[in-house]
Design a protein around this motif. Structure first.
Motif, PDB file in Angstrom:
ATOM      1  N   CYS A 165       0.699  -1.196   0.093  1.00  0.00           N
ATOM      2  CA  CYS A 165       0.018  -0.042   0.040  1.00  0.00           C
ATOM      3  C   CYS A 165       0.898   1.207  -0.036  1.00  0.00           C
ATOM      4  O   CYS A 165       2.126   1.162   0.455  1.00  0.00           O
ATOM      5  N   PRO A 166       0.308   2.384  -0.648  1.00  0.00           N
ATOM      6  CA  PRO A 166       1.170   3.536  -0.622  1.00  0.00           C
ATOM      7  C   PRO A 166       1.357   4.156   0.892  1.00  0.00           C
ATOM      8  O   PRO A 166       0.567   4.042   1.690  1.00  0.00           O
ATOM      9  N   GLY A 210      -3.106   1.197  -5.490  1.00  0.00           N
ATOM     10  CA  GLY A 210      -3.274   2.637  -5.745  1.00  0.00           C
ATOM     11  C   GLY A 210      -3.517   2.802  -6.871  1.00  0.00           C
ATOM     12  O   GLY A 210      -3.768   2.218  -7.849  1.00  0.00           O
ATOM     13  N   GLY A 211      -3.478   4.283  -7.284  1.00  0.00           N
ATOM     14  CA  GLY A 211      -3.758   4.857  -8.691  1.00  0.00           C
ATOM     15  C   GLY A 211      -2.641   5.518  -9.097  1.00  0.00           C
ATOM     16  O   GLY A 211      -1.814   4.999  -9.554  1.00  0.00           O
ATOM     17  N   ARG A 214      -0.202   7.156  -7.986  1.00  0.00           N
ATOM     18  CA  ARG A 214       1.253   6.856  -7.361  1.00  0.00           C
ATOM     19  C   ARG A 214       1.862   5.541  -7.921  1.00  0.00           C
ATOM     20  O   ARG A 214       3.053   5.527  -7.715  1.00  0.00           O
ATOM     21  N   PHE A 247      -4.189  -4.194  -9.051  1.00  0.00           N
ATOM     22  CA  PHE A 247      -4.682  -3.445  -7.803  1.00  0.00           C
ATOM     23  C   PHE A 247      -5.567  -4.595  -7.078  1.00  0.00           C
ATOM     24  O   PHE A 247      -5.160  -4.484  -5.805  1.00  0.00           O
ATOM     25  N   PRO A 275      -2.342  10.294   3.083  1.00  0.00           N
ATOM     26  CA  PRO A 275      -1.972  11.034   2.468  1.00  0.00           C
ATOM     27  C   PRO A 275      -2.787  11.702   1.288  1.00  0.00           C
ATOM     28  O   PRO A 275      -2.661  12.773   0.789  1.00  0.00           O
ATOM     29  N   ASP A 276      -4.102  11.079   1.284  1.00  0.00           N
ATOM     30  CA  ASP A 276      -5.030  11.672   0.209  1.00  0.00           C
ATOM     31  C   ASP A 276      -6.255  11.891   0.911  1.00  0.00           C
ATOM     32  O   ASP A 276      -6.664  11.206   2.065  1.00  0.00           O
ATOM     33  N   SER A 318      -8.708  -1.956   7.914  1.00  0.00           N
ATOM     34  CA  SER A 318      -7.393  -1.814   7.495  1.00  0.00           C
ATOM     35  C   SER A 318      -7.007  -0.362   7.218  1.00  0.00           C
ATOM     36  O   SER A 318      -7.711  -0.038   6.208  1.00  0.00           O
ATOM     37  N   ALA A 369      -4.082   0.872   5.860  1.00  0.00           N
ATOM     38  CA  ALA A 369      -3.587   1.041   4.620  1.00  0.00           C
ATOM     39  C   ALA A 369      -4.511   0.756   3.601  1.00  0.00           C
ATOM     40  O   ALA A 369      -4.300   1.321   2.393  1.00  0.00           O
ATOM     41  N   PHE A 370      -5.430  -0.224   3.862  1.00  0.00           N
ATOM     42  CA  PHE A 370      -6.408  -0.509   2.603  1.00  0.00           C
ATOM     43  C   PHE A 370      -7.146   1.125   2.134  1.00  0.00           C
ATOM     44  O   PHE A 370      -7.347   1.048   0.955  1.00  0.00           O
ATOM     45  N   THR A 382      -5.874   3.811   2.512  1.00  0.00           N
ATOM     46  CA  THR A 382      -4.916   4.705   1.684  1.00  0.00           C
ATOM     47  C   THR A 382      -4.764   4.294   0.308  1.00  0.00           C
ATOM     48  O   THR A 382      -4.794   5.107  -0.678  1.00  0.00           O
ATOM     49  N   ALA A 383      -4.644   2.718  -0.031  1.00  0.00           N
ATOM     50  CA  ALA A 383      -4.667   2.402  -1.387  1.00  0.00           C
ATOM     51  C   ALA A 383      -5.760   2.681  -2.170  1.00  0.00           C
ATOM     52  O   ALA A 383      -5.741   2.938  -3.206  1.00  0.00           O
ATOM     53  N   VAL A 384      -6.944   2.490  -1.388  1.00  0.00           N
ATOM     54  CA  VAL A 384      -8.293   2.756  -2.262  1.00  0.00           C
ATOM     55  C   VAL A 384      -8.426   3.985  -2.501  1.00  0.00           C
ATOM     56  O   VAL A 384      -8.810   4.433  -3.735  1.00  0.00           O
ATOM     57  N   ASP A 404      -6.398   6.397  -3.134  1.00  0.00           N
ATOM     58  CA  ASP A 404      -5.288   6.716  -4.114  1.00  0.00           C
ATOM     59  C   ASP A 404      -5.805   6.360  -5.766  1.00  0.00           C
ATOM     60  O   ASP A 404      -5.654   6.939  -6.618  1.00  0.00           O
ATOM     61  N   TRP A 405      -6.424   5.027  -5.631  1.00  0.00           N
ATOM     62  CA  TRP A 405      -6.915   4.667  -6.964  1.00  0.00           C
ATOM     63  C   TRP A 405      -8.257   5.303  -7.096  1.00  0.00           C
ATOM     64  O   TRP A 405      -8.393   5.662  -8.390  1.00  0.00           O
ATOM     65  N   ASP A 462      -7.952   8.702  -8.670  1.00  0.00           N
ATOM     66  CA  ASP A 462      -7.339   8.580 -10.080  1.00  0.00           C
ATOM     67  C   ASP A 462      -8.474   8.357 -10.986  1.00  0.00           C
ATOM     68  O   ASP A 462      -8.459   8.765 -12.090  1.00  0.00           O
ATOM     69  N   TYR A 492     -14.564  -3.029   4.343  1.00  0.00           N
ATOM     70  CA  TYR A 492     -13.504  -4.103   4.348  1.00  0.00           C
ATOM     71  C   TYR A 492     -13.573  -4.716   6.071  1.00  0.00           C
ATOM     72  O   TYR A 492     -13.023  -3.980   6.675  1.00  0.00           O
TER      73      TYR A 492
END
Lengths: 703, 703
Positions: free
Chosen positions: A379-380, A410-411, A413, A430, B145-146, B159, B161-162, B164-166, B168-169, B172, B210
């Motif tokens: 994960c980012p 991520g996207g 990133r 992803f 970060p987002d 989670s 971290a999940f 964060t990843a979601v 970012d995606w 985008d 999740y």
């Protein structure tokens, strides 16, 4: 039909019907060829001296080409192909439509095309094809908008539009191909020919395809088994579902073989079958670019616990397992990872992991010989640079020569790192389940490659006797046979209960007397299919009652249908069902794959639970044995719940003998042995199987 | 614990531990809030007068806040929460880690946190949380970060971290959210609270999550049933597989409930369960943005036959069907489409279709009232502009108010059109099976919304008698009960065969005499579980043999285990199995969902074929009936193969009565009624079910 090497690497291509007219297919093909093709291009068109800067000849005979692309209208396409054959051109791509797909005149045109191809021994692609490509020689002999990037996948498709869509996507993603073929109507060359060719092609790493039908199932199985020794094959065969099959048949007029036949046929062929476009390319890219794993055990290295759990679920769903690390590996992890982490698989290196910790962990995991492959999952975070991680992933894949899948979540990133990975043949996803699915395809291909295909056993049988029995259907108006065909089983060495068909009550009593214990008596008539319903079966008849029973059965039959063709009454030994299991062996002849053998346990197990298994015949011993092992009720054959195991070897042999019967006699369209009773092996090693009843349908024309 | 409305829309947020120190969580949270939050932000930190340009207070009591975000170290986090409570702050987000997830001291800290929350009636998110967001007020109270884009999905995750990843995606892709919650350790607020809240939240169109575990299964079912009247819920619950469950338990320390319980529990709750991240967002985006379909029938409009067939397969794989067009529709298609096309579904408008033909065809298809939804499927061609097609798709979706999915296949050619579609809530997929999967989620939610949950029937039972029987385990060292607990069934109105437990041979004979026909006799002892194995069961005993049989059974028991606790011999009516079917009703108590009822046919059907079905108790009549309908062997209850149907109503009632028993007595940890024999209803409308044997385990502590 010669080798296909020159089809994909011709020195000189003639475009019959080349033109500079805007919007024409002739222009599109010529332009696509001009773009990158390394050989020579010869436009053929009596109307021009020059086309798009190339000098044009009037006739194919002047072209001195080794390949011709035909784009002229359907009315003159046959002439063009014939002229190409006459001129010694061996390879012809017929882009022209208006053949079989339109029916009527088109269909007869397609038949003629096949005859011309035969006459001149031509390799013909199409008709109704988008064309073909081969990136090694820069040949794009299609009228599509895109050319393919070079790569290791060779791709055939029964849909030209699908090729167009795939290339647009692949070019965007950086996914490359060796050869691309739009199969069109498959009048001459079909999937089997290309599998054959690509199987031997050094530059093809994986064969992929979109098919709506397979022209000759058995030939395809043989070709694919050979090809997959070195080269994996991944196919989408559409028309899987009833709705899909109907749509496929209206699309390409493909005569639908049964999905059952495709399912087992493709599996027997060693083909990996993808259910969707996504699955197709996920598997294919992995197979094209990555080493094969030594085992099925995956290590997951992640900086995020939750996605680690999701990935572990994906492993649980697949045929892969989570690797168990060696003590050495665990010790190394303990040393390198923070205490909040997890040194067991999935290895959680925690959110504050930088590139060094990630690299160390992945290196340690891949070095463990219990690990066959790895998933890099991230994960980012603020402390991790995805590009660095991508580079480390690529390096470690090279260092350890084990397959690695990536799931950098991520996207935006992710984009730059995804390109680094893709260039090294590691697609980034992803969704961890896709990455695991792709790794699973590698492991599955590994299994396929290590398969050993044994030859079907040829038993010593009395084929002539069988032929005589089958021929009886010719003498009467019906193509169905019942117990009167039990002799077929004797001829093929399959044990049956003692018994005879008798047309006289006294003889019946005599036969009954020669059989130990009471007997079963059944009306034998092709006109009375459901004998039980009219009381046409008597069980447990004692010798002294046989004559009365005989008369009664005949009376019942006459009352039910006065003009029924009565062949007599079967007097048969009673088979003890208490110590045995009723099984069924059946066969249906599939239009593409031929005889499809079925096995299952009788009664509710087949009728309600549909617990059956299938194989395309001829069935080798190992395949027959698999059939007895893969039904859910298999434990009942092997002695579940305190029962003695039945004679499984006898069942296996019976399946093979029946497979030989239907292979020897293509006239047998379908049959059922129901029940084939399986009991424990007898005290003198007697066979424990007995085929009690048979029903079959015969095509008298094929006898 | 009050309503959660203010948690997501506070007027004034205090950040306890706010700081400007680079790289600190306190800085990240404050910065994220400053970015877009419409309310006021009050940094709380005795060390500073000002933080990042905001004036800072020393103590929460000076903040006058209605929400506090706690980022101070774990050692002082409890003080901070207590102070917040003291100061009247109702909503607290504890980002600080070092609680339950570390075990030991952390675990007791978490317990204290729960006590403080109770004391002040606080809404506490976390601890060990990334924080929460709500896009309506521009609140990003996380250290991620987002920030999220605005939208209709409310998202909870175990989670961080999940998340964060979601995000970012999603940023985008242009995918937006209403609220986002990182659940952390769920010390106070858990998934049930958020489902409850979002179910009533006008701005939340779909709840997604999740989860690695559900804290209280039954409470969750109740909340979700209510919420899903208006708002769909889609969840990834990981730890589905054995490997995944193990990983989940080491990740969050979640005590694993059984996957069986989650599977049926989530289904009973009306939750759509996604198996992967991709499935989660495919379904959620469709549910958030599209109208619900009137029926399950899909029209596919395509310019390419092959992908049309693939899409049809995807429909075949789903619970959707291919729409059958009305005659009017077919006539209109015939008029507008070229003859090479296909006017039946999938509608093939052929590769040379321009935007007008595509628009016409889609318009005609969507106008047909047999059509519930549509897939717009296209391959790139020279005559079609994807952007125009995207705009037409959006307009026609609006015009007809029917859900539409898009599959514009390709790569770069697709990008601009995909944005147009995404902006209108129509995600574009390369793979038709994903588009169909997303439409399927709409139809599935439709079914959920129209469910009617009936209340479990309360039967009139003798609870006191049952309690007495169960209490017997307290009097002995064993927590298992066998046939001696048959009285439980009488108490709960479940028919059992006539019979008694007797400790004297003469009495045994007397009882046998009072029973019609021969009897079954069994040793009754908690110490002898497998009675059959030592000859402890005698079947078909005639009255005159009862005394001998009694002595023999006692002798066998004594020989087997001299000190066994012998309760006597059960003398029981023989139940005729010839006309009946053996079924099993069982129960296991799941740590999250409580009593999980099981039903199936006995013997090999459960043991080998695992043909069973489950429901979380209490089970309503409709649910009990479903259980008898959804096993594969259901036809055997309803009279397969010429048998008379058994008393299914009796089985349904028995399941409900047993469900009531286990709901009334949480002390019953597991039980099996094996067999529950089901026969046809008797001549006087007698119940056709009889519970022949019972085994249960009791937790004496809970009695």
């Amino acid at each position: 039909m010669g080798t296909l090497t020159e089809l994909f690497a011709p020195d000189r291509i003639a475009v019959i019907g080349a033109t500079a007219r805007e919007g024409s297919i002739g222009r599109a093909v010529t332009t696509n060829l001009i773009a990158d093709y390394e050989g020579e291009i010869v436009p053929v068109n009596p109307k021009y001296d020059e086309v798009l800067g190339l000098s044009c000849v009037a006739d194919i005979s002047e072209a001195d080409a080794d390949m011709a692309v035909v784009v002229v209208p359907p009315q003159i396409a046959l002439h063009a192909v014939e002229a190409a054959g006459e001129a010694g051109v061996q390879n012809v791509v017929v882009i022209t439509a208006g053949f079989g797909e339109t029916g009527g005149e088109g269909a007869s045109r397609e038949k003629q095309l096949r005859e011309i191809a035969d006459k001149y021994d031509l390799n013909v692609v199409g008709p109704n094809s988008l064309g073909i490509m081969s990136t090694t020689g820069g040949m794009n002999a299609t009228f599509g908008p895109d050319n393919a990037l070079p790569g290791g996948m060779s791709f055939m498709s029964q849909s030209g539009a699908f090729i167009t869509a795939v290339l647009d996507w692949a070019n965007d993603e950086g996914v490359g191909f060796k050869d691309v073929v739009s199969l069109g109507n498959k009048a001459v060359l079909d999937e089997t020919d290309f599998v054959d060719h690509w199987g031997d092609d050094e530059e093809t790493d994986v064969v992929i395809g979109y098919l709506e039908g397979i022209s000759d199932g058995r030939a395809f199985i043989d070709a694919a088994r050979k090809a997959t020794q070195d080269t994996p094959i991944v196919l989408v065969k559409s028309g899987r579902t009833d709705a899909g099959a109907q749509a496929a048949s209206s699309h390409t007029g493909t005569l639908a073989g049964s999905e059952q036949a495709y399912e087992v046929g493709l599996d027997q062929a060693g083909v990996l079958r993808a259910e969707s476009v996504q699955e197709l390319f996920d598997a294919a890219q992995m197979l094209a670019n990555q080493p094969l794993p030594e085992n099925k055990d995956v290590a997951i290295v992640t900086n995020a616990g939750g996605p680690g759990v999701m990935s572990t679920d994906a492993v649980g769903d697949s045929d892969l397992s989570m690797a168990s690390f060696s003590q050495e590996t665990l010790d190394e992890f303990s040393e390198k990872l923070p205490v909040e982490g997890n040194i067991y698989n999935p290895v959680d290196i925690v959110g504050d992991a930088d590139i060094d910790r990630f690299t160390d962990a992945l290196d340690i995991a891949l070095a463990d010989e219990n690990v066959g492959m790895a998933l890099v999952l991230s994960c980012p975070t603020a402390v991790l640079n995805y590009e660095e991680l991508a580079e480390a992933t690529v390096e470690l894949r090279e260092k350890h020569q084990k397959p690695v899948a990536a799931c950098f979540m991520g996207g935006e990133r992710v984009n730059a790192s995804a390109s680094i990975l893709q260039d090294a043949g590691i697609p980034n996803y992803f969704d961890p389940s896709r990455a695991i699915g792709a790794l699973d395809a590698l492991a599955e291909y590994n299994d396929i490659q290590s398969r050993e295909y044994d030859e079907p056993t040829r038993f010593d049988v009395d084929k002539e006797k069988a032929h005589k029995i089958l021929s009886r259907v010719k003498e009467r108006g019906d193509n169905r046979l019942g117990v009167e065909a039990m002799g077929l089983l004797d001829a093929y060495g399959i044990p049956t209960p003692q018994g005879e068909i008798i047309d006289d009550p006294e003889d019946a009593r005599e036969v009954a007397a020669s059989i130990d214990g009471p007997v079963v008596m059944k009306i034998v008539s092709p006109d009375i299919l459901h004998k039980s319903d009219i009381g046409g079966v008597k069980v447990g008849v004692e010798d002294e009652d046989v004559e009365d029973a005989f008369e009664d059965l005949i009376t019942r039959a006459r009352n039910y249908q006065p003009d029924a063709n009565l062949l007599g009454v079967q007097v048969q030994e009673m088979v003890d069902l208490d110590t045995g299991v009723e099984t069924i062996v059946g066969m249906n002849r599939d239009p593409q794959f031929g005889p499809l053998m079925m096995f299952g346990l009788g009664g509710i197990f087949v009728e309600i639970l549909e617990d059956t298994t299938f194989r395309v015949a001829p069935v080798a011993e190992s395949e027959a044995r698999e059939m007895t092992e893969e039904i859910k009720t298999a434990p009942m054959l092997r002695g579940a719940r305190g029962q003695e195991p039945v004679d499984v070897d006898g069942v296996v042999e019976t399946i093979q003998r029946l497979s030989q019967l239907v292979t020897d006699f293509p006239a047998i369209m379908e049959f059922d042995i129901n029940p084939l009773v399986a009991t424990p092996v007898g005290p003198d090693e007697d066979s424990g199987v007995k085929a009690v009843d048979i029903r079959l349908t015969v095509d008298p024309e094929s006898l």
